[in-house]
Design a protein around this motif. Structure first.
Motif, short mmCIF file in Angstrom:
data_model
loop_
_atom_site.label_atom_id
_atom_site.label_comp_id
_atom_site.label_asym_id
_atom_site.label_seq_id
_atom_site.Cartn_x
_atom_site.Cartn_y
_atom_site.Cartn_z
N GLY A 67 -109.23 -18.52 -44.36
CA GLY A 67 -108.35 -19.16 -45.33
C GLY A 67 -109.10 -20.12 -46.24
N ASP A 68 -108.49 -20.44 -47.35
CA ASP A 68 -109.12 -21.30 -48.35
C ASP A 68 -108.45 -22.67 -48.31
N PRO A 69 -109.10 -23.68 -47.71
CA PRO A 69 -108.50 -25.02 -47.66
C PRO A 69 -108.19 -25.57 -49.05
N ALA A 70 -108.97 -25.17 -50.06
CA ALA A 70 -108.73 -25.67 -51.40
C ALA A 70 -107.37 -25.23 -51.93
N ARG A 71 -106.95 -24.02 -51.55
CA ARG A 71 -105.63 -23.55 -52.01
C ARG A 71 -104.51 -24.38 -51.37
N ILE A 72 -104.68 -24.71 -50.10
CA ILE A 72 -103.68 -25.54 -49.43
C ILE A 72 -103.64 -26.93 -50.06
N ALA A 73 -104.81 -27.49 -50.33
CA ALA A 73 -104.87 -28.81 -50.97
C ALA A 73 -104.22 -28.79 -52.35
N GLU A 74 -104.40 -27.69 -53.06
CA GLU A 74 -103.80 -27.55 -54.39
C GLU A 74 -102.28 -27.56 -54.31
N LEU A 75 -101.73 -26.86 -53.30
CA LEU A 75 -100.28 -26.86 -53.12
C LEU A 75 -99.77 -28.24 -52.75
N GLU A 76 -100.50 -28.92 -51.91
CA GLU A 76 -100.09 -30.28 -51.51
C GLU A 76 -100.10 -31.22 -52.70
N ARG A 77 -101.11 -31.11 -53.56
CA ARG A 77 -101.17 -31.97 -54.74
C ARG A 77 -100.01 -31.69 -55.69
N ALA A 78 -99.55 -30.43 -55.68
CA ALA A 78 -98.42 -30.06 -56.54
C ALA A 78 -97.08 -30.48 -55.95
#
Length: 386
Positions: A67-78
């Motif tokens: 999995g890509d932690p950056a994608r999860i972080a991006e969703l959290e920031r949104a």
């Protein structure tokens, strides 16, 4: 009339508390199931911001080794309401999701995709979630005899089984899912990123081919490359852009095939593209060469971008394209048929532009995120009433 005989007051739907909906899906981010789940959660958020909070969503991702932690972080920031659960074993996933359900207390648990729909519903049953929904996103999954038996057992304990297209619904019925519970809700996309499509006149776009698809056994990149080689023999050399992630082994095989066919300078491998709408709106043709689909989001995006679209005539794709009206359907795994369709569009750009305009109109009318969300919300309300 005594108080005991009076009809109970009718609840005002506008005053009813929002329905708590948990969307459970893989955190791999490579397939349509995750994108649909994210889209539904964001749509519910948008409704809440407009004052129409009928659904309180939570997105739950099963952690993946790649999995890509950056994608999860991006969703959290949104600001997406998000949680993750263990993914290292099925038992760990079920236990982790069970504990989360006991905290969030969903009214509806929506389990998206294979094999997450199995583990998600097991957790929902153990947590005594009032309503379970299974969403199937493909016409072909890796069902073993044992897993199909589990899916049928769970179906008897599931309120609704949703196919993301009519083709998927029919496949579910063939698998033995109960007809009274099995419905179709077509996928939708965010149309706002394609709002500028009309500002990119078709004639001013690059007369090139874009295929947005992960590198996997499902997607048929080899047929597109072989069709491109046939076009080259006919004097046509359109640029071909392949956007998408996937497994390195699959991509390497496609790269070797491109080299063997002498297409090294003509075909570009873009990897994951962070601005697919811009890429599509700069080019004339969008292709999806594939072996099977549920309802292809990438093809719908090509339509929304105003591209002339060409797709393999498999279930799911056949529901999106009306052949000769808003795109072209070609026989699957047939390079000559695909080359013929592409040649016709490249040599008749005015006709291609007409198909692109019709495709955009169809996407706007039939495949918006709002329409998909409305249909799911109606389902959740019906379940809540039950």
């Amino acid at each position: 009339m005594s108080d005991d005989n009076r009809a109970p007051p009718v609840a005002d739907p506008a005053q009813a508390p929002p329905i708590r909906v948990l969307h459970f899906v893989t955190g791999g981010f490579s397939g349509g199931a995750t994108q649909v789940a994210i889209t539904l959660v964001k749509a519910a958020q948008a409704d809440a911001e407009r004052g129409g909070a009928h659904v309180q969503p939570l997105l739950v991702l099963r952690r993946k080794r790649r999995g890509d932690p950056a994608r999860i972080a991006e969703l959290e920031r949104a600001g997406v309401p998000l949680a993750t659960v263990a993914g290292w074993s099925h038992a760990a996933t079920i236990w982790s999701l069970l504990r989360l359900c006991r905290r969030f207390r969903p009214d509806v648990l929506v389990a998206h995709g294979f094999s997450e729909h199995l583990w998600g519903r097991y957790a929902g049953l153990l947590a005594r979630v009032p309503h379970l929904v299974h969403v199937e996103h493909n016409t072909r999954e890796r069902y073993t005899t044992w897993r199909l038996a589990q899916a049928r057992w769970l179906a008897r304990r599931t309120d609704r089984i949703v196919g993301c297209s009519e083709g998927v619904r029919l496949r579910l019925l063939e698998m033995g899912m109960p007809p009274a519970k099995t419905i179709a809700i077509p996928n939708g996309i965010r149309l706002q990123p394609f709002a500028a499509a009309d500002a990119h006149p078709f004639a001013q776009r690059v007369p090139g081919i874009v295929m947005v698809a992960r590198f996997s056994r499902q997607k048929d990149h080899p047929t597109l490359l072989r069709a491109t080689a046939l076009l080259r023999a006919r004097g046509l050399r359109p640029p071909v852009l392949l956007a998408g992630g996937g497994k390195a082994g699959h991509r390497q095989r496609i790269e070797r095939l491109a080299a063997e066919l002498g297409l090294g300078e003509q075909v570009r491998f873009l990897g994951l593209c962070r601005d697919v709408p811009a890429l599509l709106m700069q080019h004339q043709l969008a292709v999806l060469s594939t072996h099977y689909e549920g309802m292809p989001l990438a093809l719908i995006e090509g339509m929304a971008a105003g591209c002339a679209v060409v797709g393999s005539a498999v279930p799911g794709v056949r529901e999106v394209i009306d052949d000769g009206i808003d795109g072209r359907l070609v026989a699957p795994a047939d390079p000559a048929a695909l080359a013929d369709a592409l040649e016709a569009l490249l040599r008749a750009p005015q006709h291609a532009a007409e198909l692109g305009a019709a495709a955009r109109a169809a996407a706007l009318a039939r495949h918006s995120r709002e329409l998909m969300n409305q249909r799911y919300e109606e389902l959740f309300r019906a379940l809540a009433r039950e």
